[in-house]
Enzyme design. Structure first.
Site, short mmCIF file in Angstrom:
data_model
loop_
_atom_site.label_atom_id
_atom_site.label_comp_id
_atom_site.label_asym_id
_atom_site.label_seq_id
_atom_site.Cartn_x
_atom_site.Cartn_y
_atom_site.Cartn_z
N CYS A 193 -0.32 6.13 3.76
CA CYS A 193 0.81 5.60 2.82
C CYS A 193 1.94 6.74 2.61
O CYS A 193 3.14 6.28 2.88
CB CYS A 193 0.37 5.25 1.52
SG CYS A 193 -0.51 6.42 0.58
N HIS A 215 -1.78 6.05 -3.97
CA HIS A 215 -1.30 5.39 -3.11
C HIS A 215 0.38 5.05 -3.38
O HIS A 215 0.53 5.09 -4.40
CB HIS A 215 -2.12 3.96 -2.87
CG HIS A 215 -1.58 3.07 -1.88
ND1 HIS A 215 -1.71 3.48 -0.51
CD2 HIS A 215 -0.86 1.91 -1.72
CE1 HIS A 215 -1.41 2.49 0.16
NE2 HIS A 215 -0.69 1.41 -0.60
N HIS A 240 4.17 -1.16 2.56
CA HIS A 240 3.09 0.31 2.47
C HIS A 240 2.15 0.17 3.77
O HIS A 240 1.89 -0.70 4.48
CB HIS A 240 2.32 0.13 1.10
CG HIS A 240 1.17 -1.15 1.19
ND1 HIS A 240 0.14 -0.77 0.79
CD2 HIS A 240 1.38 -2.54 1.13
CE1 HIS A 240 -0.70 -1.98 0.72
NE2 HIS A 240 0.22 -3.13 1.05
#
Length: 181
Positions: A82, A134, A146
């Site tokens: 990510c 994240h 993402h």
């Protein structure tokens, strides 16, 4: 052959999403007719720069849809995690150098409220039982892009899904000075 047809259908779907996002930016631009700022003003110029930057970020992010996830990955050829994805998009789109991890990135930029999200802003989630584990890029219309997790690929998802709603940690807006440009 089926793979190529599937890939074509997917690319058409992503093109429709990108055009929708661009249309949203254009609608906002037409609202400038009621803009209280004269076109020569600093505020107007900053607004135009922000729109262009958001467009550059979201379109560059779309280039990586379908790239597979790899923990610690930072190149499309080997896979992206990510933060590797976010770093690459910001570097390629606006020349910004962001820190390596999502937790470190969460300390850069301006903290913003979810109601103030604009395309190109960063959204953070607690996916590993720790805050800011994240990160993704807000695309508009309550969607973000993402690189999710092992076995996944870079994709667009709704922030309205209960999984993401329950794990939302906050959002940041990265400006050029803070991003090391």
């Amino acid at each position: 052959m089926l793979t190529n047809v599937s890939r074509l259908k997917r690319n058409v779907a992503y093109a429709v999403v990108a055009l929708s996002l661009q249309a949203g930016l254009a609608i906002n631009a037409s609202a400038d007719e009621k803009n209280p700022f004269p076109e020569s003003s600093t505020a107007y110029t900053k607004l135009q720069e922000l729109r262009q930057r958001a467009s550059d970020l979201t379109l560059k992010a779309m280039d990586f849809v379908g790239i597979h996830y790899k923990r610690g990955g930072s190149t499309p050829e080997n896979g992206l995690d990510c933060s590797g994805f976010v770093r690459l998009v910001f570097k390629d789109a606006v020349g910004a150098e962001l820190p390596r991890t999502s937790a470190e990135i969460s300390k850069v930029g301006e903290k913003i409220d979810v109601k103030d999200l604009q395309p190109g802003d960063l959204v953070f989630y607690n996916t590993l039982r720790r805050g800011f584990s994240h990160v993704g890029i807000y695309m508009g219309d309550n969607k973000f892009i993402h690189s999710p997790s092992a076995g996944g690929q870079v994709r667009i998802e709704s922030m309205d899904l209960s999984y993401w709603k329950q794990r939302f940690n906050g959002a940041r807006r990265i400006n050029e000075q803070e991003a090391g440009k």
